[in-house]
Design a protein around this motif. Structure first.
Motif, PDB file in Angstrom:
ATOM      1  N   SER A 129       0.924  -1.247   0.038  1.00 20.53           N
ATOM      2  CA  SER A 129       0.058   0.164   0.103  1.00 20.53           C
ATOM      3  C   SER A 129       0.798   1.225   0.042  1.00 20.53           C
ATOM      4  O   SER A 129       0.632   2.350  -0.549  1.00 20.53           O
ATOM      5  CB  SER A 129      -1.143   0.038   1.130  1.00 20.53           C
ATOM      6  N   TYR A 152     -11.748  -5.613   2.346  1.00 20.34           N
ATOM      7  CA  TYR A 152     -10.867  -4.670   1.232  1.00 20.34           C
ATOM      8  C   TYR A 152     -11.732  -3.874   0.468  1.00 20.34           C
ATOM      9  O   TYR A 152     -13.082  -4.494  -0.191  1.00 20.34           O
ATOM     10  CB  TYR A 152      -9.912  -5.370   0.503  1.00 20.34           C
ATOM     11  N   LEU A 187      -7.051  -5.389  -7.142  1.00 19.11           N
ATOM     12  CA  LEU A 187      -6.550  -4.083  -7.252  1.00 19.11           C
ATOM     13  C   LEU A 187      -5.275  -4.069  -8.145  1.00 19.11           C
ATOM     14  O   LEU A 187      -5.029  -3.126  -8.870  1.00 19.11           O
ATOM     15  CB  LEU A 187      -5.809  -3.859  -5.532  1.00 19.11           C
ATOM     16  N   ILE A 220     -12.135  -1.511  -2.715  1.00 17.53           N
ATOM     17  CA  ILE A 220     -11.831  -1.197  -4.256  1.00 17.53           C
ATOM     18  C   ILE A 220     -12.781   0.031  -4.741  1.00 17.53           C
ATOM     19  O   ILE A 220     -13.916  -0.103  -4.795  1.00 17.53           O
ATOM     20  CB  ILE A 220     -11.835  -2.144  -5.355  1.00 17.53           C
ATOM     21  N   TYR A 222      -8.777  -0.784   3.530  1.00 15.44           N
ATOM     22  CA  TYR A 222      -9.155  -1.951   4.164  1.00 15.44           C
ATOM     23  C   TYR A 222      -9.845  -1.596   5.651  1.00 15.44           C
ATOM     24  O   TYR A 222      -9.585  -0.432   6.020  1.00 15.44           O
ATOM     25  CB  TYR A 222      -7.960  -2.763   4.468  1.00 15.44           C
ATOM     26  N   PHE A 236      -8.391   2.733  -2.739  1.00 17.54           N
ATOM     27  CA  PHE A 236      -8.583   1.424  -2.034  1.00 17.54           C
ATOM     28  C   PHE A 236      -8.303   1.411  -0.660  1.00 17.54           C
ATOM     29  O   PHE A 236      -8.032   2.607  -0.010  1.00 17.54           O
ATOM     30  CB  PHE A 236      -7.558   0.521  -2.791  1.00 17.54           C
ATOM     31  N   LEU A 260      -9.676   4.234 -11.321  1.00 13.50           N
ATOM     32  CA  LEU A 260      -9.464   3.525  -9.960  1.00 13.50           C
ATOM     33  C   LEU A 260      -9.263   4.906  -9.112  1.00 13.50           C
ATOM     34  O   LEU A 260      -8.309   5.576  -9.350  1.00 13.50           O
ATOM     35  CB  LEU A 260      -8.054   2.798  -9.545  1.00 13.50           C
TER      36      LEU A 260
END
Length: 280
Positions: A4, A128, A96, A130, A117, A115, A112
């Motif tokens: 990440s 998770y 991802l 997206i 969590y 993202f 995108l």
């Protein structure tokens, strides 16, 4: 390893609600913040199941997909960004990674936007997120065909063209069905693909078998309700004849089976990797 931290250059905005952390491309609007907060709060009070939903978000409409992690090992791998022993990531990280790569290659798709969590009490990722741009000026293939059942053949040919556009950039979508195709309200614009969870970036050594699966699967997922098999076969073989390097025997072996047999998402990978179709 999929980190990440390595992605935060392109997704520099950190949005935190309780034990949920999201990384976004831009500062969310007031509407977007409220929609994200409501989604996160709703996730806290419900059982952890896969979910997807559009978010009311002002000038940049968003679409969120949330996937829970079912096992302790999966939680550890996703938290650390590590692949499984076979080299593939767990499904959320696969999506991802694939979405980022498809976007980098210029695939016709929604961008995108972020993202992230939610962590459990041990600090491990338990679900998770997206987040993509919502294609609010598009309609998915399921709804479009409900409104335009007389245009099914034209839709199928346009879908095949979209599939070719993916293949030209070495993106192989293994969940290619009408619900993952977006049609613009302005009819002169090309179709777009969504949901890159189960796809590959790179060439396959089994092009004929992989294409046979894709076109058979496309028929089995809803199209069979709208067109006769004979008419669908006619469109398929007209399309395949224009392609180079396709073995008709290898194509047919997978195509005919995929039209009528269930193929799980893990089994679809085997078609791409080894040319082997496992049904049931």
């Amino acid at each position: 390893m999929l980190s990440s931290k390595a992605l935060q250059c392109d997704y520099p905005i950190t949005f935190v609600v309780g034990n949920t952390t999201l990384y976004l491309t831009e500062q969310p609007s007031v509407e977007a913040r409220r929609a994200l907060e409501q989604l996160i709060e709703k996730r806290r009070s419900s059982k952890l199941t896969r979910a997807s939903a559009p978010l009311a978000s002002g000038s940049t409409p968003l679409f969120a997909k949330v996937q829970p992690l079912d096992t302790f090992k999966a939680k550890v791998r996703v938290t650390l960004g590590k692949p499984q022993r076979n080299g593939r990531y767990d499904w959320p990280l696969e999506e991802l990674k694939n979405t980022l790569e498809a976007q980098r290659r210029g695939i016709r798709m929604p961008p995108l936007q972020g993202f992230g969590y939610t962590r459990d009490r041990l600090g491990l990722a338990q679900e998770y997120f997206i987040i993509t741009q919502l294609l609010d000026d598009h309609i998915d293939g399921v709804r479009w065909l409900q409104r335009n059942p007389d245009k099914v053949e034209a839709f199928i040919l346009d879908a095949f063209e979209l599939l070719s556009s993916l293949a030209r950039k070495n993106i192989t979508h293994m969940d290619f069905w009408i619900g993952n195709i977006m049609i613009p309200h302005a009819s002169h614009e090309p179709l777009k693909a969504i949901d890159f969870e189960n796809c590959f970036a790179g060439k396959t050594a089994h092009l004929s078998e992989t294409l046979g699966f894709q076109l058979g699967f496309f028929y089995r997922r809803d199209i069979y309700k709208l067109i006769t098999e004979a008419d669908y076969d006619r469109l398929v073989y007209g399309y395949v004849e224009q392609l180079c390097g396709i073995s008709r025997a290898k194509f047919d072996a997978v195509y005919f089976a995929s039209k009528h047999e269930y193929v799980g998402r893990k089994q679809r990978r085997e078609v791409f990797l080894s040319g082997t179709l496992i049904t049931g």
